[in-house]
Structure formats: C-alpha cells, structure tokens
Write an enzyme that holds these catalytic residues in place. Structure first.
Site, mmCIF file in Angstrom:
data_model
loop_
_atom_site.group_PDB
_atom_site.id
_atom_site.type_symbol
_atom_site.label_atom_id
_atom_site.label_comp_id
_atom_site.label_asym_id
_atom_site.label_seq_id
_atom_site.Cartn_x
_atom_site.Cartn_y
_atom_site.Cartn_z
ATOM 1 N N GLY A 318 0.847 -1.206 0.000
ATOM 2 C CA GLY A 318 0.000 0.000 0.000
ATOM 3 C C GLY A 318 0.878 1.250 0.000
ATOM 4 O O GLY A 318 0.583 2.227 -0.694
ATOM 5 N N TRP A 321 2.398 1.629 -3.376
ATOM 6 C CA TRP A 321 1.381 2.085 -4.335
ATOM 7 C C TRP A 321 1.378 3.620 -4.403
ATOM 8 O O TRP A 321 1.173 4.204 -5.463
ATOM 9 C CB TRP A 321 0.005 1.573 -3.898
ATOM 10 C CG TRP A 321 -1.124 2.082 -4.764
ATOM 11 C CD1 TRP A 321 -1.611 1.511 -5.896
ATOM 12 C CD2 TRP A 321 -1.896 3.271 -4.559
ATOM 13 N NE1 TRP A 321 -2.636 2.259 -6.408
ATOM 14 C CE2 TRP A 321 -2.827 3.355 -5.601
ATOM 15 C CE3 TRP A 321 -1.895 4.275 -3.592
ATOM 16 C CZ2 TRP A 321 -3.746 4.387 -5.708
ATOM 17 C CZ3 TRP A 321 -2.807 5.317 -3.692
ATOM 18 C CH2 TRP A 321 -3.718 5.361 -4.748
ATOM 19 N N HIS A 322 1.602 4.247 -3.240
ATOM 20 C CA HIS A 322 1.528 5.708 -3.207
ATOM 21 C C HIS A 322 2.648 6.365 -3.999
ATOM 22 O O HIS A 322 2.456 7.450 -4.549
ATOM 23 C CB HIS A 322 1.568 6.208 -1.761
ATOM 24 C CG HIS A 322 0.237 6.102 -1.095
ATOM 25 N ND1 HIS A 322 -0.205 4.943 -0.514
ATOM 26 C CD2 HIS A 322 -0.749 7.002 -0.939
ATOM 27 C CE1 HIS A 322 -1.417 5.149 -0.030
ATOM 28 N NE2 HIS A 322 -1.775 6.379 -0.274
ATOM 29 N N GLY A 323 3.816 5.763 -4.009
ATOM 30 C CA GLY A 323 4.896 6.396 -4.756
ATOM 31 C C GLY A 323 6.101 5.492 -4.827
ATOM 32 O O GLY A 323 6.315 4.660 -3.944
ATOM 33 N N PHE A 476 0.191 10.092 -7.700
ATOM 34 C CA PHE A 476 0.200 8.644 -7.461
ATOM 35 C C PHE A 476 -0.558 7.926 -8.571
ATOM 36 O O PHE A 476 -0.690 6.770 -8.604
ATOM 37 C CB PHE A 476 -0.414 8.312 -6.103
ATOM 38 C CG PHE A 476 0.245 9.103 -4.978
ATOM 39 C CD1 PHE A 476 1.603 9.284 -4.969
ATOM 40 C CD2 PHE A 476 -0.505 9.646 -3.970
ATOM 41 C CE1 PHE A 476 2.206 10.017 -3.960
ATOM 42 C CE2 PHE A 476 0.089 10.366 -2.948
ATOM 43 C CZ PHE A 476 1.443 10.559 -2.949
#
Lengths: 476, 346
Positions: A318, A321-323, A476
């Site tokens: 997770g 996923w953001h960066g 993102f």
C-alpha cells in the site's frame, strides 16, 4: 485540468450543457468523449495507455465469462494482472527499481553504472489500473458477470470525475449505474454542496496551509521541536483537505450526472486506532487492499504470525502504491507496525468520551509521525525530520517570540494552529464525513442550500493562491 | 419562480460586495497599475511617441532621452507602460488606444455614421521585450490585464490567440471569471489586504517567518526562462497581433530586444534560446516594414550583476543601456527621425 482551475470550470460547463441537451445513449458517448478529453488535457499520448488497458480488460473479462476451462481462466487472469501491473511497473516503478538495484550493488562494492530512464508518470495510473484489475478479478471469481457493452466499460475505466485520483470504484457498483444512464436521469443537487465543500477544503485550507508546510519541508535542516511538529500537524490537515476535497468534488460531480460514488473519507482524524483509521481514510483503497491483497494472502485465517505478516505485506505494498520511493515504503511499514501492535486494542466505541478524546489525540500524533515520512523528500530527510521533532531543547522560544513580535509572524502561527484545531473539532462533530454534513444541510430550505454553495464558492474564488498546487494524490 | 425570490437578492448581495472590493483603490495594485497607465496616456493629446511594455522597457528610459534621440518635441513622449505588461497586455493596451482614438477623432458624416480617423495616433512607439517574457505561462495577472484593457469587441480575437496556449481553457476560464468578478481578478491583493487587516499579515513571501528569520531559498532562482514551445508560440502570436495593430496606431514601431540575466550565461542552451528569440523577432519584422528591431542585448557587455533581479537593470546601468539604444538607432539611421524642419529648412 485540475478540478479547481478555471479550465475545468469551462470544460464542465460545456459538458453539462451538452449533457442536459442529450438523451439516451448519446449521453454515454458524451461521457466517454468528455472523459478522454479530460484525461488527454494532461498529455494526449497517455490516452493510448488508458485505451489499451480498457481493451485488454474488456476482452479478458468477456473471455473469462464465456469459458468454464479453469486453466484458461487462470491464464487469462494472469494476462490482465500482468498487463496492468506491467504498465505500472514500466511507467511508475522502472526508475525506482533501477536506482534501488544500482544503490544496492554499489553498497556491496559492485560497480553498476546505469542511467535512469526518461519516463513521464501518467496522471492517475495507479487508480485506473487498480480499478480495472478489480473488475477482472471479480469476473474471475464470478462475483459479477462480464460487461457486455464496450461503451459502458470504456466509461467505467475513464469516468472523468474519479479518473485521476479515485475513489477507486468497484465494477459491481459502478457498471450497473453506467448501464442505466441511457434509461434514467437521476440528477442529485446535493452534488453541488459536495463540490463547493471540496473546493473550499482544497483551495482555502489545503493550498493556503501548503505554503507554511513547504517552507519547512523543502529544507528541514535546522528546524526543531515545536516548529517541526506544527509543520507536520499542518501537513496532516493539508493532505486530508487536499485528498478528501478532491474526493468530495469527484463524488459531487458524479452525483450531478446521476452516479453515486463511494464515500472515500469519514473523518479519519476522529479515529482512536489504526484499524479505525483505515476504515475512515482512503476507504476505496483500503477496502481494495483488504479484498484483493490481504484476503488473497490468507487474511487472518492462518494464525497470528501469518496475520501479522499479511498485514505488514499489505501495508508495505500500500505504501509502495503511493509512490516509487523508499519513504513511502517506510510509511507503509509504519502503519503496518501500528496495525500489528495495536490490533488487539479495544474498538473506540467501547471507550468513554474523555478516554476516547485522549486516545484519538494520541493516535493523531502517531499518524503525524507517519505523515512526516510520507512528506519527506528522501530517506536522509526522514532522519533529519525525526531528529528535529525530538530536539525540543534546540528551539529558542525567546528568540522566536522576539522575532514573531517584530515581524507579525504570530498571526501565521494562529492561522496554522487555528485551522488545524478547527478541522479536528469538525471531524469530531461529523464523524461520518462530508456526506453527513451535506445530507443534514440538504434537509433545509432551498435558500440555505443556495447560500451555502454560493458563499463557499465565492470565498474559494477569493482565497485561491496565485499558483494553485495540484492535488497531492495526482502524482500517485 | 419561487427560487428567484431568494436567488436574486443573494446574487445582488454578492455583486455589491464584489463591486465594493473591485472599486477599492487601496487593494489591487495590479488593477491600479492598469488604471494609472490609462490615466497617463488618455489625455495626452499632444504626445507623438509612446513607450509601451513593462517596467523593463521604461525604468531605464526617461522620456527626455527618447525626445533627444528621435527628435520629438518637449513633452511629446508619453509613458504608457504598465508594470508586468508583456506582449498580450501591450496588445490589449494598443486595442484600447485604437478604440479611444476612434472615439475621440470620430468624423461624423451623415446619420449616426462615424468614419475612422485619417491620422494615426502616434508617430512612433517603442516596445521592449526580453527572453523572460517569452516563458511565463498562465499567470493570472496577465489575464487580468487583458480583461481590464481589451475592448469587448476584441474578445473573439483574444480567444483565438489563446488557442495557441497549452491550456486555452485555463486562459478562457480565468478571463470569464474576471469578467464575472472584478475581485477575483486580483485575488492575491484581496487576500493580502484582508489577511493583513484581520490577522496582521499573511504575505506568501513571508511564509518562513513563523519559524525562521530568513527564507532559505533565493527568489532569484525562479527568474529563469525554460523556453517551453507552447509558451513561446503563444507569446509570438501576441507579438504578431501587437505589431499588426500598432501599424494602425503609429507610423513606426521600435521593438527593443532587452537583456535579462540569462543573456550573460555561457550555457549553450541559454545561448540557443537567445539566438532563437532574436531570430524570431527579426522574422516578424521582416514582413512588416513599419517595425524596426533594436537589439540592445549586447552579450559581450552584459553581466549577471547588472540586474537587481532577473531582468531589471540596476540604476547604474541605465546610462549604458541608453547608449546601446543610441547606437542601435544610429545603425539604422533613425536618430532624429521625428525632427520637424525649422522654417526655411528643407
């Protein structure tokens, strides 16, 4: 074309004018064309990517529905997942993997010179790839039938209100609403209330706090104790108002078009623990990770150790996923650690009011520590930030007060702290988020609603910074 | 119908508030700089020469120097510059000047029929531009200047120029927003004014003050030109429109290519941008005989420390820049070009 810019106002006015003129299937074509124009306004070349993703998942979905051959179905699922993750890997993570591998090999004393690739990150790629992947997995699991209409599926992937920063909608929820668009029109005026509230949160609160936050986080060396904490509180409120503001606008726009999207935020800072926080923050992502990753890994069905491992893996991914940077992975690990450490703590509803307030404030500080990792520009900055936060003795109140008196900077501090405090109080008052506020307001007379919307929009217009920063989650 | 009962008074209140904020001369210096410029040139009926453009065109160039170099009479040079007035703003000024000239010099013939004036408004116009002006994109101040200056009849022409921008809808939206609300046209000033009144100051340049005496980053870093093709295309389109419309306003146009800090750079990329900038302006002038290019950039003499920021010359450099102008005019044989022959002289 960011929602809070004049360009979008012109685009949406023209779109809405055509929307109310057209009827039936023409509306769907308009919605698809409008969504492509909206996405193409960033970079027309990236349209090819979203169309490719649409074609692959539509074809795979149809084939999955038609065949009962389990081996073929599994291979088709792999095709879709590999295609979507492949797009993400190339466009979002290629440089991260190359740079990390280079750094790792150099740490081992192996010289490995390579240059980063010049790849532009397409806006919203993480959102729409997750959305299309969830469709394929649902069809594979036979929890929903495949979409028959390529037009409906194209709209599902590219639906412009939620295309670039979510909410990540499930096909089960969105596709039936899209297919009914040509038969019914269910305009919902409360969408305007959400749009006005979202614009206010983004432009008036988030964008104005951004300049104070950026001043510290652009170069955190030499910032200590209270100043670092205040900047971090401000960032916590900034990112909430920025992202939930975007989600409010997205949900509002969709409502005007007769589509109900999932509510993405429910007063997350009113949470007294990590599980509750993730039921309130970016709900569409956290439920996606729960349904397709955490449960896929085995969830909590295989004993305590496996549950902890699954929680940590889910949060690490997770975070990633953001960066594509290590500080996001650390942020994921921080929340994974909190979920593991505090998973047996009682639910907030079981506490008395004072105990709940105390726990909420305490947990807010844990979240803020996570935001410091999230906002840091590098791993080195993470260390500087945490050191600065702990070094209270380095902060000279005497010097600061003298300077603040001379320059009038005390007012800045009042703005920052006042805004943060007000936002936290509002979250306690409306624990179900913006929807609760708007639903309550929409039971009032028309004059109250119109005054609310116009006043918020007018104040937003006047408070708009010269150069409005884009929504944080667009990257993102 | 019932809804109108509350919507109309509500909109009226907003409109009145907006008018009050818009008309207040203590806020909105950008609007005020436009108003001040209009005041300067509107009643200068004697003026034969106008200096147009931004402060970089005017701050080193006193009217008396222009009088001496071009041979204009005393008091015949009007300062029509506006701070931050780039190509689009200058074009809007020119459209405004043409409109006012038409209105003032209307020759009435027959029933309600106004013939255009036979004489041009000016004999010469000087307009200065630098590389930095080719780069900035989408600043709301520019759109404010277009909205404040441009006659309504020219809005379609403006929108057709906006088509060259990377985000035409952004420009059109800002323009429409400013037409709708004057206060929105200068939101930064409105915020600064009310921020200072209510809270004691919230200047964005002072965002660091609550924790640090000095800002860490120098604002000079921001003043460089990235020469993005979309921005350049838009600015050149404005320049072409400006040159064409100036032909109706004046006999001759001097385009002064002004230096900025990047002119002193040895970076090949910067030099390529400058060469392209100069070549494109020469190309515009080539097809317009009323336009003369005066290259005042002088890369051999210009140094980064000649500028107090990215593009404004320090006062001690004014004389040198005036000399460059004199040399440039001499090289094209235009010194004293407006001089009236005395009685008895041929």
């Amino acid at each position: 074309m960011v929602f809070t810019t004049p360009a979008f106002v012109v685009f949406f006015s023209l779109f809405l004018w055509a929307w109310f003129i057209l009827r039936g299937v023409q509306r769907k074509w308009l919605l698809l064309a409008g969504s492509y124009v909206f996405y193409g306004s960033w970079n027309p070349h990236f349209l090819a990517l979203i169309i490719l993703s649409t074609i692959i998942d539509y074809s795979v979905g149809r084939r999955l529905d038609e065949t009962d051959d389990e081996s073929l179905r599994r291979r088709l699922l792999y095709v879709s997942v590999c295609a979507n993750l492949g797009i993400l890997a190339v466009f979002k993570y290629a440089n991260f993997f190359i740079d990390s591998a280079t750094a790792g090999l150099e740490a081992l004393g192996i010289s490995f010179n390579t240059e980063s690739l010049e790849i532009l990150l397409p806006v919203g790629i993480s959102f729409y790839t997750f959305q299309t992947m969830s469709y394929t997995v649902d069809v594979y699991r036979r929890t929903m039938p495949a979409c028959r209409s390529p037009l409906d599926f194209g709209i599902y992937v590219a639906f412009f209100p939620q295309l670039v920063a979510g909410p990540i909608e499930r096909a089960k929820r969105l596709l039936p609403q899209i297919s009914e668009l040509s038969e019914r029109s269910s305009y919902d005026s409360s969408g305007w209330g959400l749009i006005a509230l979202g614009c206010f949160k983004k432009v008036v609160i988030a964008d104005n706090l951004a300049r104070y936050v950026d001043a510290v986080y652009a170069d955190p060396t030499g910032v200590y104790g209270p100043a670092m904490w205040v900047a971090t509180y401000a960032f916590a409120i900034q990112i909430y108002c920025d992202f939930s503001g975007y989600s409010d606008i997205a949900v509002g726009l969709a409502r005007i078009l007769g589509i109900q999207l999932i509510q993405n935020f429910k007063a997350p800072y009113a949470a007294a623990g990590p599980s509750e926080f993730w039921r309130r923050w970016h709900i569409s992502l956290s439920t996606w990770l729960r349904d397709y990753l955490y449960i896929g890994l085995g969830g909590n069905r295989q004993g305590a150790w496996h549950t902890k491992r699954n929680l940590m893996l889910t949060m690490l991914l997770g975070g990633l996923w953001h960066g594509a940077a290590w500080n996001f992975v650390l942020w994921g690990a921080w929340h994974g650690g909190l979920l593991i450490a505090l998973r047996n703590v009682r639910q907030s509803a079981e506490y008395g009011l004072l105990s709940r307030i105390f726990r909420t404030i305490l947990f807010f500080h844990f979240v803020c520590l996570g935001w410091a990792l999230f906002r840091a520009q590098s791993l080195a900055d993470c260390a500087t930030l945490f050191t600065g936060m702990l070094q209270f003795w380095q902060w000279d109140w005497g010097v600061w007060l003298t300077e603040a008196r001379a320059s009038g900077a005390g007012a800045d501090l009042i703005i920052i702290m006042g805004t943060c405090l007000a936002m936290l109080v509002v979250q306690f008052m409306y624990p179900k988020g913006s929807d609760q506020l708007i639903a309550r307001l929409w039971t009032r007379a028309g004059a109250v609603k119109v005054t609310f919307v116009l006043t918020l929009l007018y104040v937003t217009m006047l408070a708009a910074p010269e150069r409005a920063p884009p929504f944080i989650y667009f990257q993102f | 119908m019932q809804r109108l009962l509350y919507i109309v008074p509500l909109l009226t209140v907003f409109w009145l508030t907006d008018q009050w904020l818009t008309d207040d001369r203590t806020i909105g210096w950008e609007r005020n700089s436009v108003r001040n410029s209009l005041d300067r040139w509107e009643n200068e009926n004697r003026a034969q020469v106008a200096i147009l453009g931004s402060s970089t065109s005017k701050d080193w160039l006193p009217g008396r120097v222009v009088e001496r170099l071009l041979g204009a009479g005393r008091g015949q040079v009007v300062d029509a510059h506006i701070n931050g007035c780039h190509q689009g703003c200058t074009w809007s000024s020119v459209r405004k000047m043409l409109q006012r000239h038409r209105q003032k010099r209307c020759r009435w013939r027959g029933k309600d029929r106004c013939l255009p004036p036979t004489k041009k408004r000016f004999k010469a116009v000087l307009f200065g531009t630098n590389l930095f002006q080719m780069c900035e994109d989408g600043h709301s101040k520019r759109v404010l200047q277009h909205q404040a200056l441009l006659p309504s009849e020219d809005i379609p022409a403006l929108f057709s120029i906006y088509r060259e921008a990377k985000q035409p809808l952004e420009y059109i939206g800002r323009f429409a927003g400013m037409k709708l609300s004057g206060a929105y046209g200068d939101t930064r000033a409105v915020q600064g004014y009310w921020g200072a009144r209510l809270l004691g100051g919230s200047n964005p340049r002072h965002a660091h003050r609550w924790y640090r005496r000095q800002p860490k980053r120098s604002s000079k870093e921001l003043l460089s030109c990235d020469y993005v093709p979309d921005n350049v295309a838009l600015k050149l389109k404005f320049t072409e429109a400006l040159m064409d419309d100036l032909h109706d306003l004046t006999d001759r146009v001097y385009v002064m290519l002004l230096p900025d800090r990047s002119r002193a750079s040895k970076d090949p990329e910067q030099q390529r941008r400058w060469q392209s900038h100069i070549a494109k302006h020469r190309e515009i002038a080539r097809t317009r005989p009323w336009v003369r290019i005066l290259d005042l950039t002088d890369p051999e003499a210009i140094r980064p420390n000649h500028f107090r920021d990215g593009f404004h010359l320090k006062p001690e450099q004014f004389k040198a820049q005036q000399k460059r102008l004199e040399r440039a005019l001499k090289s094209i044989g235009e010194i004293g070009v407006l001089k009236q022959p005395k009685k008895g002289e041929r």
